[in-house]
Each structure stands twice: as structure tokens, then as C-alpha cells.
Design a protein around this motif. Structure first.
Motif, PDB file in Angstrom:
ATOM      1  N   LEU A 313       0.846  -1.190   0.000  1.00  0.00           N
ATOM      2  CA  LEU A 313       0.000   0.000   0.000  1.00  0.00           C
ATOM      3  C   LEU A 313       0.884   1.243   0.000  1.00  0.00           C
ATOM      4  O   LEU A 313       1.964   1.234   0.594  1.00  0.00           O
ATOM      5  CB  LEU A 313      -0.908   0.017   1.225  1.00  0.00           C
ATOM      6  CG  LEU A 313      -1.795  -1.224   1.404  1.00  0.00           C
ATOM      7  CD1 LEU A 313      -2.503  -1.167   2.747  1.00  0.00           C
ATOM      8  CD2 LEU A 313      -2.802  -1.334   0.264  1.00  0.00           C
ATOM      9  N   TYR A 314       0.392   2.304  -0.618  1.00  0.00           N
ATOM     10  CA  TYR A 314       1.228   3.508  -0.744  1.00  0.00           C
ATOM     11  C   TYR A 314       0.347   4.743  -0.707  1.00  0.00           C
ATOM     12  O   TYR A 314      -0.741   4.783  -1.292  1.00  0.00           O
ATOM     13  CB  TYR A 314       1.989   3.471  -2.067  1.00  0.00           C
ATOM     14  CG  TYR A 314       2.750   4.744  -2.374  1.00  0.00           C
ATOM     15  CD1 TYR A 314       4.037   4.951  -1.892  1.00  0.00           C
ATOM     16  CD2 TYR A 314       2.157   5.752  -3.144  1.00  0.00           C
ATOM     17  CE1 TYR A 314       4.726   6.122  -2.172  1.00  0.00           C
ATOM     18  CE2 TYR A 314       2.844   6.922  -3.433  1.00  0.00           C
ATOM     19  CZ  TYR A 314       4.121   7.102  -2.946  1.00  0.00           C
ATOM     20  OH  TYR A 314       4.791   8.263  -3.212  1.00  0.00           O
ATOM     21  N   ALA A 315       0.830   5.781  -0.002  1.00  0.00           N
ATOM     22  CA  ALA A 315       0.125   7.065   0.029  1.00  0.00           C
ATOM     23  C   ALA A 315       1.102   8.157   0.421  1.00  0.00           C
ATOM     24  O   ALA A 315       2.133   7.902   1.062  1.00  0.00           O
ATOM     25  CB  ALA A 315      -1.044   7.022   1.019  1.00  0.00           C
ATOM     26  N   ARG A 316       0.761   9.387   0.046  1.00  0.00           N
ATOM     27  CA  ARG A 316       1.514  10.578   0.441  1.00  0.00           C
ATOM     28  C   ARG A 316       0.648  11.349   1.438  1.00  0.00           C
ATOM     29  O   ARG A 316      -0.361  11.943   1.059  1.00  0.00           O
ATOM     30  CB  ARG A 316       1.843  11.448  -0.770  1.00  0.00           C
ATOM     31  CG  ARG A 316       2.742  10.773  -1.788  1.00  0.00           C
ATOM     32  CD  ARG A 316       3.044  11.698  -2.965  1.00  0.00           C
ATOM     33  NE  ARG A 316       3.813  12.854  -2.547  1.00  0.00           N
ATOM     34  CZ  ARG A 316       5.146  12.895  -2.517  1.00  0.00           C
ATOM     35  NH1 ARG A 316       5.847  11.836  -2.887  1.00  0.00           N
ATOM     36  NH2 ARG A 316       5.771  13.983  -2.125  1.00  0.00           N
ATOM     37  N   LEU A 317       1.049  11.336   2.691  1.00  0.00           N
ATOM     38  CA  LEU A 317       0.233  11.949   3.733  1.00  0.00           C
ATOM     39  C   LEU A 317       0.174  13.460   3.597  1.00  0.00           C
ATOM     40  O   LEU A 317      -0.746  14.088   4.127  1.00  0.00           O
ATOM     41  CB  LEU A 317       0.779  11.572   5.113  1.00  0.00           C
ATOM     42  CG  LEU A 317       0.551  10.119   5.542  1.00  0.00           C
ATOM     43  CD1 LEU A 317       1.061   9.909   6.953  1.00  0.00           C
ATOM     44  CD2 LEU A 317      -0.919   9.754   5.462  1.00  0.00           C
ATOM     45  N   LEU A 361       2.959  -4.638   3.168  1.00  0.00           N
ATOM     46  CA  LEU A 361       3.878  -3.532   3.413  1.00  0.00           C
ATOM     47  C   LEU A 361       3.152  -2.231   3.087  1.00  0.00           C
ATOM     48  O   LEU A 361       2.590  -2.090   1.998  1.00  0.00           O
ATOM     49  CB  LEU A 361       5.125  -3.664   2.536  1.00  0.00           C
ATOM     50  CG  LEU A 361       6.094  -2.462   2.526  1.00  0.00           C
ATOM     51  CD1 LEU A 361       6.674  -2.224   3.910  1.00  0.00           C
ATOM     52  CD2 LEU A 361       7.199  -2.678   1.506  1.00  0.00           C
ATOM     53  N   THR A 362       3.184  -1.296   4.019  1.00  0.00           N
ATOM     54  CA  THR A 362       2.561   0.008   3.816  1.00  0.00           C
ATOM     55  C   THR A 362       3.645   1.071   3.773  1.00  0.00           C
ATOM     56  O   THR A 362       4.505   1.124   4.663  1.00  0.00           O
ATOM     57  CB  THR A 362       1.577   0.332   4.949  1.00  0.00           C
ATOM     58  OG1 THR A 362       0.580  -0.699   5.014  1.00  0.00           O
ATOM     59  CG2 THR A 362       0.898   1.674   4.703  1.00  0.00           C
ATOM     60  N   VAL A 363       3.622   1.893   2.743  1.00  0.00           N
ATOM     61  CA  VAL A 363       4.595   2.971   2.571  1.00  0.00           C
ATOM     62  C   VAL A 363       3.853   4.304   2.660  1.00  0.00           C
ATOM     63  O   VAL A 363       2.926   4.550   1.889  1.00  0.00           O
ATOM     64  CB  VAL A 363       5.328   2.866   1.220  1.00  0.00           C
ATOM     65  CG1 VAL A 363       6.354   3.984   1.083  1.00  0.00           C
ATOM     66  CG2 VAL A 363       5.997   1.502   1.085  1.00  0.00           C
ATOM     67  N   LEU A 364       4.258   5.134   3.617  1.00  0.00           N
ATOM     68  CA  LEU A 364       3.660   6.458   3.805  1.00  0.00           C
ATOM     69  C   LEU A 364       4.743   7.513   3.626  1.00  0.00           C
ATOM     70  O   LEU A 364       5.728   7.513   4.361  1.00  0.00           O
ATOM     71  CB  LEU A 364       3.039   6.575   5.197  1.00  0.00           C
ATOM     72  CG  LEU A 364       1.896   5.593   5.512  1.00  0.00           C
ATOM     73  CD1 LEU A 364       1.454   5.764   6.952  1.00  0.00           C
ATOM     74  CD2 LEU A 364       0.721   5.793   4.567  1.00  0.00           C
ATOM     75  N   GLU A 365       4.519   8.400   2.688  1.00  0.00           N
ATOM     76  CA  GLU A 365       5.503   9.455   2.435  1.00  0.00           C
ATOM     77  C   GLU A 365       5.066  10.775   3.033  1.00  0.00           C
ATOM     78  O   GLU A 365       3.869  11.037   3.204  1.00  0.00           O
ATOM     79  CB  GLU A 365       5.701   9.616   0.921  1.00  0.00           C
ATOM     80  CG  GLU A 365       6.581   8.544   0.311  1.00  0.00           C
ATOM     81  CD  GLU A 365       7.215   9.025  -0.969  1.00  0.00           C
ATOM     82  OE1 GLU A 365       7.951  10.025  -0.908  1.00  0.00           O
ATOM     83  OE2 GLU A 365       6.969   8.413  -2.015  1.00  0.00           O
ATOM     84  N   CYS A 383       3.116  -7.678   8.967  1.00  0.00           N
ATOM     85  CA  CYS A 383       2.969  -6.389   8.298  1.00  0.00           C
ATOM     86  C   CYS A 383       4.047  -5.414   8.757  1.00  0.00           C
ATOM     87  O   CYS A 383       4.488  -5.442   9.905  1.00  0.00           O
ATOM     88  CB  CYS A 383       1.586  -5.804   8.573  1.00  0.00           C
ATOM     89  SG  CYS A 383       0.242  -6.788   7.862  1.00  0.00           S
ATOM     90  N   ARG A 384       4.460  -4.540   7.844  1.00  0.00           N
ATOM     91  CA  ARG A 384       5.481  -3.538   8.143  1.00  0.00           C
ATOM     92  C   ARG A 384       5.023  -2.185   7.600  1.00  0.00           C
ATOM     93  O   ARG A 384       4.277  -2.106   6.631  1.00  0.00           O
ATOM     94  CB  ARG A 384       6.827  -3.909   7.522  1.00  0.00           C
ATOM     95  CG  ARG A 384       7.457  -5.163   8.104  1.00  0.00           C
ATOM     96  CD  ARG A 384       7.921  -4.937   9.539  1.00  0.00           C
ATOM     97  NE  ARG A 384       8.588  -6.109  10.083  1.00  0.00           N
ATOM     98  CZ  ARG A 384       7.969  -7.093  10.730  1.00  0.00           C
ATOM     99  NH1 ARG A 384       6.649  -7.028  10.894  1.00  0.00           N
ATOM    100  NH2 ARG A 384       8.635  -8.116  11.198  1.00  0.00           N
ATOM    101  N   LEU A 385       5.555  -1.136   8.241  1.00  0.00           N
ATOM    102  CA  LEU A 385       5.228   0.228   7.857  1.00  0.00           C
ATOM    103  C   LEU A 385       6.529   0.982   7.603  1.00  0.00           C
ATOM    104  O   LEU A 385       7.400   1.045   8.464  1.00  0.00           O
ATOM    105  CB  LEU A 385       4.430   0.912   8.978  1.00  0.00           C
ATOM    106  CG  LEU A 385       4.012   2.375   8.756  1.00  0.00           C
ATOM    107  CD1 LEU A 385       3.129   2.501   7.526  1.00  0.00           C
ATOM    108  CD2 LEU A 385       3.298   2.905   9.988  1.00  0.00           C
ATOM    109  N   LEU A 386       6.664   1.538   6.391  1.00  0.00           N
ATOM    110  CA  LEU A 386       7.830   2.332   6.007  1.00  0.00           C
ATOM    111  C   LEU A 386       7.375   3.778   5.844  1.00  0.00           C
ATOM    112  O   LEU A 386       6.463   4.055   5.060  1.00  0.00           O
ATOM    113  CB  LEU A 386       8.438   1.805   4.704  1.00  0.00           C
ATOM    114  CG  LEU A 386       9.610   2.599   4.109  1.00  0.00           C
ATOM    115  CD1 LEU A 386      10.779   2.666   5.081  1.00  0.00           C
ATOM    116  CD2 LEU A 386      10.060   1.983   2.789  1.00  0.00           C
ATOM    117  N   VAL A 387       8.013   4.697   6.587  1.00  0.00           N
ATOM    118  CA  VAL A 387       7.582   6.092   6.635  1.00  0.00           C
ATOM    119  C   VAL A 387       8.745   6.986   6.231  1.00  0.00           C
ATOM    120  O   VAL A 387       9.890   6.750   6.643  1.00  0.00           O
ATOM    121  CB  VAL A 387       7.108   6.470   8.056  1.00  0.00           C
ATOM    122  CG1 VAL A 387       6.666   7.922   8.109  1.00  0.00           C
ATOM    123  CG2 VAL A 387       5.990   5.549   8.511  1.00  0.00           C
ATOM    124  N   THR A 388       8.468   8.008   5.435  1.00  0.00           N
ATOM    125  CA  THR A 388       9.475   9.034   5.163  1.00  0.00           C
ATOM    126  C   THR A 388       9.005  10.344   5.786  1.00  0.00           C
ATOM    127  O   THR A 388       7.816  10.671   5.762  1.00  0.00           O
ATOM    128  CB  THR A 388       9.696   9.250   3.652  1.00  0.00           C
ATOM    129  OG1 THR A 388       8.542   9.875   3.073  1.00  0.00           O
ATOM    130  CG2 THR A 388       9.978   7.937   2.954  1.00  0.00           C
TER     131      THR A 388
END
Length: 804
Positions: A313-317, A361-365, A383-388
Motif C-alpha cells: 500500500l502507498y500514500a503521500r500523507l 507492506l505500507t509505505v507512507l511518504e 505487516c510492516r510500515l515504512l515512513v518518510t
């Protein structure tokens, strides 16, 4: 190009000759880039071109030029170096339009927008790309372009299934699975569409058919996503998840030119795929704007994606509200829109439930802080969460933090090579290194500069470097995107921090102590410290041990903002800074404050202060001279004379005093001129340069007389006091050791034997300056009665062979 090769101007351009077709196809495929002659020869004849090959290519190019010109398209083909380039404008090539629409579809946040863009892109196709062109090189491009169409079809069908259009697309997917029997994604979409249409048996039959094909032809079982969907259908799930929902793959496309950061990527991949005890559930990638967090996060997620069979999953917060992002994620995971709670907490709870038993895997930018990602933290084991984020984040239990820094020289050159070509970089390696330095090693800035060069094949790296050397316009030339990234977070700071950021441009490049901010901010120590820490937290100021620094491009932004401040405010801030330097220098010398206003600031041990800060104090002398503050410049230079003289660092003394002397002479400050000439005269004595002493003292006396505050008697006493200090310092044992980088000049080693002689010379000079029979007077009236001293004849050092 997306079909039979056609060119349209005022009228169609007919190209039927094979060689012209091959040449035109290669020029179009490499639009706005030079195609070497060797590449054209290889595409036309392979490894055995005829002896007339070059002439035949020139003939083809000439014929194409005439045809394009007759169609009203102008002179499009240019000879550049050992090749040719075809100039294309935006939207002139259907392949470029196709790629732009695909990018828009993949960036869309709503499935209906994505579907519209994908369908518009697919509508451009008129058959097989570059149909009928006979060339192995062109055929390789045909395969690549055709593969892109298949990928876009898959993306488009995912969006349509997500919109519930399973009945409309089931027939199209059936045909595609026959055309591409080994593409699991089409089979997954077909099974999903059939099951949602109520055709459960056909969906299971489709799985059995693809499994038999895989086992018979490849000796492999189908992938995890197909197997799980098969089990869901067998279990009689009420509604099979859509392909996009069953295995969402929301990541943006990988950058084709990604380079460097291999150690960090390996570390991120290990952290994301580690299932051992104590493994971090959340991985945070942090760094300043433009440092490449998005590219690194996307690359790391792509590399780790095989370990997450249930999707990414991917989103730009920064662009969406957390509740809206959760709604998209839940929809992608198979939750019907009617079941979504309205409030954020309810969606977060449902999201955690949907992830239970899955590996996602969830990626939040662009998360402003860790608080924004709290709703996305799930306790599901796989599950893992990758944040920038650009904010500074502390390591906490369950949270791994990775810091992304700017590129070093080698990494920057590697990125430049990937963007403009290794041959061009190798040919101008020194310019390439300087270009990376001018960009501050910031990947976004290097990419912007490289893109500018790559789009102009005739431009050299040396020209690009010359274009960026001017500091006052460098950010503008790098583009608005770089400027926005460099100033990221500045507008969100309180006004005192923003004002301080602009005033930090008054400091010279390099590192500086924290008290500088206190002096510039015109705030109390606590408030100034808070403003500085706010800039540190916003990544606008770097911490370098106990000191601070502005990154190169960030300093240019501060200079731009400082220029918008009123001149009186800028001058007042500079004077406070110079006053702080004087305050600290007074403490280091152990003298009481005199003369211009001081700015009290905290400092460390005064005995070692100059050893730590001599570079900054010398820079302050030059800065005061440049700022039009000759009074501060002179007082700072005289402080350097005292502190550097104690250590035998005569180069510091000379440089600062001469700089200040030029400033006060230009300003007409005769009193300061007298003090500085006297100081340089004392330095000449210490260095045994007796031939220079007379001139210095004569000029000091002249300036002092004109200022009305210095008599010859007083001047002699001042210089003799300096001689006594030099003699005392030389006789002291052990002699103070200068740091390794501050080695006194050779002349200092021979100064001691001449001090006594110098004292005698000064006394003689004083006597000769008095009227015959007169006595020395220190009063003002006595000074007025003194005749102007006659020039004193001093012997050169060469007149003292015994001392040489």
C-alpha cells in the motif's frame, strides 16, 4: 509510432524506403538525443556495413530532412558531433503522449481518474508499434514498447475491477489470458471477475488450467496470490477480493536511473523483512527536503515487495487526510465502501482487522510527524510500515530510524552519469565534480541540473557549472522544485525562527557556534535557543558536533530572505554579532569592555577560546570591513593582535590588522588608523623587520596628531610596552606551543635577540623627536608645542650581518 510509422505535418510524410524507415525510427525513439552514427550503421547493416555506409546514411538523412521540411515541420534533424538528433516538442510523439498519460494514471488517487488516463493512453495504439520495419535493433524497441502496453492494460483492468466493472471487462480479460497465458496477473483478474459475476466454477477452472500449464511447462506452482484467491473461492467467500484489492501494488514505478545508497537499501530491506524477535514494526527514513527519501523508500519497497505477497500500500500523507487514505487502503483490501466507518478511529480499527493474518507492506511518504502515522500501525505479525519524513525522529521501541544524507562526490558523479551519460561525465570529470558540489550533494538538485544538460545535447558540463556559479541566482536556475525542497517546513515555523533563519546568512559559510544565533536573533538566550532548535528540527540547520552550519543551498535561500529584510534591521543584527565577538575577545584577554557596544553571550573557557574560534574571529574582521563597520573592524583586529600575539600567530595579526587598516583609511577614521599602524609597527618589531617600523610609527603619529589624541611620547610608550611584552613572552619558559596548523613564521624565531636593540632604537627615536634641550611631555598642551618629527633613518636588516 504506436502502429505503422507515420509522420504528419501540413500533409502526411510518406516514408517507404527501408533505410529511411530505420533511421527515422531510431531518431524518433531517441528524440532530442544524439544518435551516434555507429548506432545507425549497426541498425541498418549489423556487424558488416558496406564501404559506402556513411554516405548512404547521409543520403537517408538528407531525404528525411527534405520530406519533413516539405510537410511544414521545419529543420528537425541536426548533425551533432558524430551523430544526428531529431528535435521534438512536447506532445508531438504519440509514444511520449502515451507515457505521460500512463504516469498520470499511476499517480491518480481515485480509480476512476486512473481508468480514464489508462484508457486514453491505450486508445493511442493503432496496432503493433513500428509495424513492418526490418531491423533487429528496432525490433528490440518494438518488444519493449509492446510490453509497456501489456503492463498498462493490467493497471487499467485493476482500476476497472476496483470500480466494480467486472461484467464489462470479463470478456476482454479472457482474450488477454489466451494471448498471454503465463501472465499471472491477467489470470488473477479473470478469476476475480468470473467469481464476482457468479461464475465460480469457471473461476476455479481457470485456476486449474493455469496451474497445469505452469507445472507442465515450467515445473512451478502458481504464485501465492493466485493460490490464495483459489482457496478463497473454494471456501465460498461471499465476495472475492478484486485483483487490486487482493494484491494491491500501489508503489510508484521504480526510477530507471536510481544509483547509490546500496548499504542503506540493504539495511532497509533486512529491517522490513526481519520476522525475528524484537523486529521493528515501523521503519522511518528521515532527511532534509530533496535528499532523495522518496526514491530510496520506493526502491527499498520494490526490493522488499516479494516478501509481502498480500500487497504493498502507498500514500503521500502531505496530500491526503489520514481518514481518506485509510478509506482507500480498506477498499483496496476488499472492504466495501458501505462498510467504512465515518470517523478516523473506526477506520483505523477496521484497517488493523483487515491486515490480520496478511503480510502487507505500507509505505507512507511525507509524514509531518510520527503522530500522523499512528492510525496505520498494525499489530499484525507479518505487516510492516515504512515512513518518510523530514522531521527529526528519535529511535523508540519497535521503531527503526534511518538517516539519509546528501551524496558524496563519487555518488553524485554516479548519479550524474546515469542521467547525462557516462561518456559526457568522463570527458569532463572535474566539471562533473564541481557541479555536484554546487548542488550541495542534494540529489534533487543534481537531478535538476543533469536534466537541464541532458535536454540540451550541445551543452557541456563546463557551461552548466558556469551557469550555477553565481550564488544570487543558483536556486532559481535549479528550479522551483529545488527551492521548495530546500525551504521545506520554513513557512510552518514561528516568526522568530523564520527571522533567525534569514539572519543566519550574515554568518560566513562553514560551521559556527550556537551563541551566534543568540546575538543575531535579538532575543533572550532561552528564546534564541528555542528558535535555533526549531530550525534544527525542521532540517534547515545542521548540527556539527557542538557547532551548527547551514547546508550550502539552504544558505542561498537564507541570503535571498535576508535581502528582503529592511537594511537597518540587517545592520543592527550585524552589529550585535560583532559586539558578541568583542565581548568574548574581551573575556579571553581579561580586559574591561571599552569603545563600541558589546553583546553579552555565553562562552566556554576564555583561556582556550581563541584556540577554538580564531577562524571565526578572523572572518568577523573581514565581515565587518565588508559590512561598512570600520569601528568594529578595528576593535576586532586589535583584539586579534593581542590574542594572536600571545601565541606567536603573526599571520593572524598581520592579516586582520591590514584588513582593518584598509577599512578605517577608507572611512577616514584617523584615530583607529593610528592604533592599527602602531599595532603593525609592534608586529614589525617582533618579526625583526626594523626597516618597516619607522614608516609604521610615522604614519601612526601623523594619524594620531590629526585625530587630536596621540602624542609622540604616548606612541613611544605604547610601542615600548609592546616590546617589553614580546621580550617577556620570549624569555618565558616553557614557550607556549601553537597548534600544529598554526606554525609561527621563521622570522619569529630570530626576533628575541633583536628586542633589546629595538628598544634602544625606539628610545633614540623618541629623543631625536624632541626639541633640543626640551623634556618629554605627555600633556595635550605639550603635544601641540612639539614640532613635526623629522624622518628617522633606520638601518636595514642587511646592515646587521651578525644578526642575520
Amino acid at each position: 509510432m504506436l502502429g505503422l510509422l507515420q509522420v504528419h505535418g501540413r500533409e502526411p510524410v510518406v516514408v517507404t524506403a527501408r533505410r529511411q524507415q530505420v533511421v527515422l525510427a531510431l531518431l524518433l525513439l531517441n528524440g532530442n538525443r544524439v544518435v551516434p552514427l555507429a548506432a545507425l550503421l549497426d541498425a541498418l547493416w549489423g556487424a558488416a556495413p558496406p564501404a559506402t555506409a556513411r554516405a548512404q546514411v547521409q543520403t537517408c538523412v538528407s531525404a528525411l530532412r527534405r520530406a519533413l521540411a516539405q510537410a511544414g515541420l521545419g529543420e528537425r534533424i541536426q548533425a551533432r558531433g558524430s551523430g544526428y538528433c531529431l528535435d521534438l516538442g512536447p506532445g508531438e510523439l504519440d509514444l511520449h503522449v502515451f507515457e505521460a498519460l500512463v504516469a498520470r494514471g499511476r499517480a491518480a488517487r481515485r480509480p476512476e481518474d486512473a481508468r480514464a488516463a489508462f484508457r486514453e493512453a491505450l486508445a493511442l495504439w493503432r496496432g503493433e508499434p513500428l509495424t513492418g520495419i526490418d531491423s533487429g535493433v528496432v525490433r528490440a524497441h518494438q518488444v519493449r514498447i509492446a510490453q509497456r502496453r501489456v503492463e498498462v492494460l493490467e493497471d487499467c483492468l485493476d482500476a476497472e475491477l476496483e470500480l466494480g466493472l467486472h461484467r464489462e471487462v470479463v470478456g476482454e480479460i479472457s482474450v488477454l489470458t489466451e494471448e498471454h497465458p503465463l501472465r499471472e496477473r491477467f489470470v488473477l483478474q479473470l478469476m476475480t471477475a468470473l467469481h464476482r459475476c457468479g461464475r465460480r466454477v469457471e473461476a476455479l477452472a481457470a485456476y486449474r488450467a493455469v496451474r497445469r500449464r505452469f507445472v507442465d511447462e515450467l515445473g512451478l506452482e502458481p504464485g501465492a496470490a493466485l493460490r490464495e484467491l483459489h482457496q478463497d473461492i473454494l471456501a465460498g467467500s461471499g465476495e472475492a477480493p478484486v485483483a487490486g484489492r487482493a494484491v494491491p501494488r500501489m508503489l510508484p514505478a521504480r526510477l530507471p536511473y536510481f544509483t547509490g545508497q546500496e548499504r542503506l537499501l540493504a539495511r532497509l530491506r533486512r529491517g522490513l523483512t526481519d520476522d525475528g524477535p524484537g523486529a521493528a514494526v515501523v521503519t522511518v527514513l528521515t532527511g532534509r527536503g530533496g535528499v532523495g527519501k522518496s526514491a530510496v523508500a520506493a526502491e527499498a519497497a520494490h526490493r522488499a515487495a516479494p516478501a509481502f505477497p498480500d500487497g504493498v500500500l502507498y500514500a503521500r500523507l502531505a496530500e491526503e487526510d489520514a481518514a481518506d487514505v485509510l478509506a482507500r487502503f480498506l477498499h483496496a483490501l476488499g472492504v466495501p465502501a458501505a462498510e467504512l466507518p465515518d470517523e478516523l478511529a473506526g477506520r483505523a480499527a477496521l484497517y488493523r482487522s483487515a491486515l490480520a493474518g496478511r503480510r502487507v507492506l505500507t509505505v507512507l511518504e511525507d509524514a509531518g510527524s510520527l503522530a500522523r502515522v499512528t492510525p496505520f500501525v498494525a499489530d499484525a505479525r507479518g505487516c510492516r510500515l515504512l515512513v518518510t519524513t523530514h522531521a527529526r525522529v528519535a529511535s523508540l521501541p519497535g521503531v527503526a530510524v534511518a538517516e539519509l544524507d546528501v551524496l558524496d562526490g563519487a555518488e553524485g558523479v554516479e548519479l550524474l552519469s546515469a542521467l547525462v551519460g557516462e561518456d559526457r561525465v568522463t570527458a569532463e570529470l572535474s566539471d562533473a565534480v564541481e557541479l555536484v558540489e554546487l548542488c550541495g550533494g542534494l540529489p534533487l538538485a543534481v537531478t535538476a541540473a543533469a536534466t537541464h544538460v541532458a535536454a540540451r545535447p550541445g551543452r557541456t558540463l563546463a557551461q552548466a557549472v558556469a551557469r550555477l556559479r553565481a550564488e544570487d541566482d543558483r536556486l532559481g536556475r535549479l528550479g522551483a522544485g529545488v527551492r521548495a525542497a530546500v525551504g521545506r517546513g520554513l513557512d510552518e515555523l514561528p516568526a522568530p525562527a523564520r527571522d533567525l533563519f534569514a539572519r543566519l546568512a550574515l554568518l560566513p559559510a562553514g560551521s559556527w557556534p550556537g551563541w551566534s544565533a543568540t546575538a543575531l536573533a535579538d532575543l533572550g538566550p532561552a528564546e534564541a535557543a528555542d528558535a535555533l532548535e526549531a530550525l534544527v528540527d525542521a532540517r534547515l540547520v545542521d548540527v556539527a558536533g557542538p557547532r551548527y552550519r547551514l547546508p550550502p543551498l539552504t544558505r542561498l535561500l537564507a541570503l535571498e530572505l535576508l535581502a528582503a529584510h529592511p537594511l537597518p534591521a540587517r545592520a543592527a543584527a550585524a552589529r550585535r554579532l560583532f559586539g558578541a565577538w568583542l565581548h568574548l575577545a574581551d573575556e579571553a584577554r581579561g580586559v574591561a569592555a571599552e569603545g563600541l557596544p558589546r553583546t553579552p553571550v555565553p562562552a566556554g573557557d576564555p583561556h582556550t577560546w581563541y584556540d577554538r574560534e580564531y577562524t571565526g574571529l578572523l572572518a568577523a574582521v573581514h565581515q565587518a570591513a565588508d559590512a561598512g563597520e570600520p569601528g568594529y573592524c578595528a576593535e576586532l583586529a586589535l583584539a586579534v593582535a593581542d590574542l594572536a600575539g600571545e601565541r606567536g600567530w603573526h599571520a593572524d595579526w598581520r592579516e586582520s590588522a591590514e584588513t582593518a587598516l584598509r577599512a578605517v583609511v577608507a572611512a577616514g577614521d584617523r584615530r583607529a588608523e593610528a592604533a592599527l599602524e602602531r599595532s603593525l609597527g609592534e608586529l614589525a618589531v617582533r618579526e625583526s623587520r626594523f626597516a618597516d617600523v619607522a614608516g609604521r610609527l610615522t604614519r601612526a603619529l601623523t594619524a594620531g596628531e590629526q585625530a587630536g589624541g596621540l602624542s609622540w611620547d604616548e606612541l613611544v610608550r605604547q610601542v615600548l610596552a609592546g616590546v617589553d611584552r614580546a621580550r617577556t613572552a620570549t624569555a618565558a619558559e616553557p614557550a607556549p606551543l601553537a597548534p600544529a596548523s598554526r606554525v609561527p613564521e621563521i622570522g619569529n624565531r630570530t626576533a628575541a635577540p633583536r628586542i633589546a636593540l629595538g628598544r634602544n632604537q625606539f628610545e633614540l627615536a623618541a629623543d631625536r623627536a624632541q626639541p633640543e634641550g626640551g623634556s618629554r611631555s605627555t600633556g595635550r598642551a605639550g603635544h601641540r608645542r612639539l614640532p613635526r618629527p623629522r624622518p628617522i633613518s633606520w638601518r636595514r636588516e642587511s646592515d646587521y650581518p651578525e644578526e642575520a
